[in-house]
Design a protein around this motif. Structure first.
Motif, PDB file in Angstrom:
ATOM      1  N   MET A   1       0.771  -1.260   0.120  1.00 59.43           N
ATOM      2  CA  MET A   1      -0.070   0.198   0.062  1.00 59.43           C
ATOM      3  C   MET A   1       0.815   1.243  -0.154  1.00 59.43           C
ATOM      4  O   MET A   1       1.624   1.339   1.092  1.00 59.43           O
ATOM      5  CB  MET A   1      -0.759   0.126   1.200  1.00 59.43           C
ATOM      6  CG  MET A   1      -2.443   0.495   0.879  1.00 59.43           C
ATOM      7  SD  MET A   1      -3.288   0.142   2.295  1.00 59.43           S
ATOM      8  CE  MET A   1      -4.392   1.737   2.130  1.00 59.43           C
ATOM      9  N   GLY A   2       0.741   2.039  -0.709  1.00 61.86           N
ATOM     10  CA  GLY A   2       1.553   3.434  -1.111  1.00 61.86           C
ATOM     11  C   GLY A   2       1.006   4.598  -0.204  1.00 61.86           C
ATOM     12  O   GLY A   2      -0.218   4.332   0.551  1.00 61.86           O
ATOM     13  N   LEU A   3       1.910   5.558  -0.164  1.00 61.41           N
ATOM     14  CA  LEU A   3       1.421   6.551   0.551  1.00 61.41           C
ATOM     15  C   LEU A   3       0.129   7.187  -0.128  1.00 61.41           C
ATOM     16  O   LEU A   3      -0.703   7.975   0.783  1.00 61.41           O
ATOM     17  CB  LEU A   3       2.462   7.371   0.522  1.00 61.41           C
ATOM     18  CG  LEU A   3       2.317   8.833   1.430  1.00 61.41           C
ATOM     19  CD1 LEU A   3       2.223   8.384   3.034  1.00 61.41           C
ATOM     20  CD2 LEU A   3       3.536   9.846   1.559  1.00 61.41           C
ATOM     21  N   GLY A   4       0.040   7.060  -1.490  1.00 60.83           N
ATOM     22  CA  GLY A   4      -1.125   7.619  -2.075  1.00 60.83           C
ATOM     23  C   GLY A   4      -2.310   7.204  -1.543  1.00 60.83           C
ATOM     24  O   GLY A   4      -3.446   7.729  -1.159  1.00 60.83           O
ATOM     25  N   ILE A   6      -3.068   5.512   1.164  1.00 59.99           N
ATOM     26  CA  ILE A   6      -3.296   6.112   2.579  1.00 59.99           C
ATOM     27  C   ILE A   6      -3.888   7.375   2.927  1.00 59.99           C
ATOM     28  O   ILE A   6      -4.921   7.655   3.433  1.00 59.99           O
ATOM     29  CB  ILE A   6      -1.838   5.887   3.614  1.00 59.99           C
ATOM     30  CG1 ILE A   6      -1.624   4.542   3.574  1.00 59.99           C
ATOM     31  CG2 ILE A   6      -2.131   6.618   4.843  1.00 59.99           C
ATOM     32  CD1 ILE A   6      -0.092   4.348   4.190  1.00 59.99           C
ATOM     33  N   LEU A   7      -3.332   8.444   1.957  1.00 57.53           N
ATOM     34  CA  LEU A   7      -3.960   9.816   1.736  1.00 57.53           C
ATOM     35  C   LEU A   7      -5.433   9.806   1.399  1.00 57.53           C
ATOM     36  O   LEU A   7      -6.066  10.290   1.929  1.00 57.53           O
ATOM     37  CB  LEU A   7      -2.990  10.597   1.148  1.00 57.53           C
ATOM     38  CG  LEU A   7      -1.777  11.072   1.623  1.00 57.53           C
ATOM     39  CD1 LEU A   7      -1.166  11.732   1.048  1.00 57.53           C
ATOM     40  CD2 LEU A   7      -1.962  11.728   2.968  1.00 57.53           C
ATOM     41  N   ILE A   8      -5.637   8.969   0.296  1.00 59.31           N
ATOM     42  CA  ILE A   8      -6.918   8.906  -0.386  1.00 59.31           C
ATOM     43  C   ILE A   8      -8.149   8.406   0.736  1.00 59.31           C
ATOM     44  O   ILE A   8      -8.961   8.931   1.098  1.00 59.31           O
ATOM     45  CB  ILE A   8      -6.849   7.781  -1.326  1.00 59.31           C
ATOM     46  CG1 ILE A   8      -6.305   8.691  -2.560  1.00 59.31           C
ATOM     47  CG2 ILE A   8      -8.393   7.488  -1.818  1.00 59.31           C
ATOM     48  CD1 ILE A   8      -6.007   8.013  -3.809  1.00 59.31           C
ATOM     49  N   ALA A   9      -7.491   7.361   1.480  1.00 55.52           N
ATOM     50  CA  ALA A   9      -8.579   6.667   2.702  1.00 55.52           C
ATOM     51  C   ALA A   9      -8.614   7.501   3.900  1.00 55.52           C
ATOM     52  O   ALA A   9      -9.737   7.826   4.171  1.00 55.52           O
ATOM     53  CB  ALA A   9      -7.511   5.403   3.131  1.00 55.52           C
ATOM     54  N   ILE A  10      -7.533   8.353   4.156  1.00 56.15           N
ATOM     55  CA  ILE A  10      -7.893   9.346   5.129  1.00 56.15           C
ATOM     56  C   ILE A  10      -9.020  10.369   4.685  1.00 56.15           C
ATOM     57  O   ILE A  10      -9.916  11.091   5.261  1.00 56.15           O
ATOM     58  CB  ILE A  10      -6.302   9.957   5.714  1.00 56.15           C
ATOM     59  CG1 ILE A  10      -5.725   8.966   6.356  1.00 56.15           C
ATOM     60  CG2 ILE A  10      -6.713  11.208   6.248  1.00 56.15           C
ATOM     61  CD1 ILE A  10      -4.251   9.394   6.446  1.00 56.15           C
ATOM     62  N   VAL A  11      -8.670  10.876   3.324  1.00 60.65           N
ATOM     63  CA  VAL A  11      -9.556  12.017   2.935  1.00 60.65           C
ATOM     64  C   VAL A  11     -11.257  11.544   2.784  1.00 60.65           C
ATOM     65  O   VAL A  11     -11.795  12.172   2.969  1.00 60.65           O
ATOM     66  CB  VAL A  11      -8.936  12.612   1.440  1.00 60.65           C
ATOM     67  CG1 VAL A  11     -10.069  13.540   0.714  1.00 60.65           C
ATOM     68  CG2 VAL A  11      -7.575  13.332   1.698  1.00 60.65           C
TER      69      VAL A  11
END
Length: 53
Positions: A1-4, A6-11
């Protein structure tokens, strides 16, 4: 799982939370308005009954 991802999931989580809060506020405002109108009508009925014609 990339950083992108994780950011998408948080948003997505953040947006869902904001949407939930907005819906809760909207329903709360509708409920408050309904109760306010109900109490105002009952008050007016009693006020008319208390005043002798």
């Amino acid at each position: 799982m990339g950083l992108g991802n994780i950011l998408i999931a948080i948003v997505k989580f953040f947006l869902k939370s904001v949407l939930f809060v907005l819906k809760a506020v909207l329903y709360g405002a509708k409920l408050f308005l309904l109760l306010f109108v109900l109490v105002a009508r009952v008050f007016l009925i009693f006020a008319k009954a208390a005043v002798p014609q």
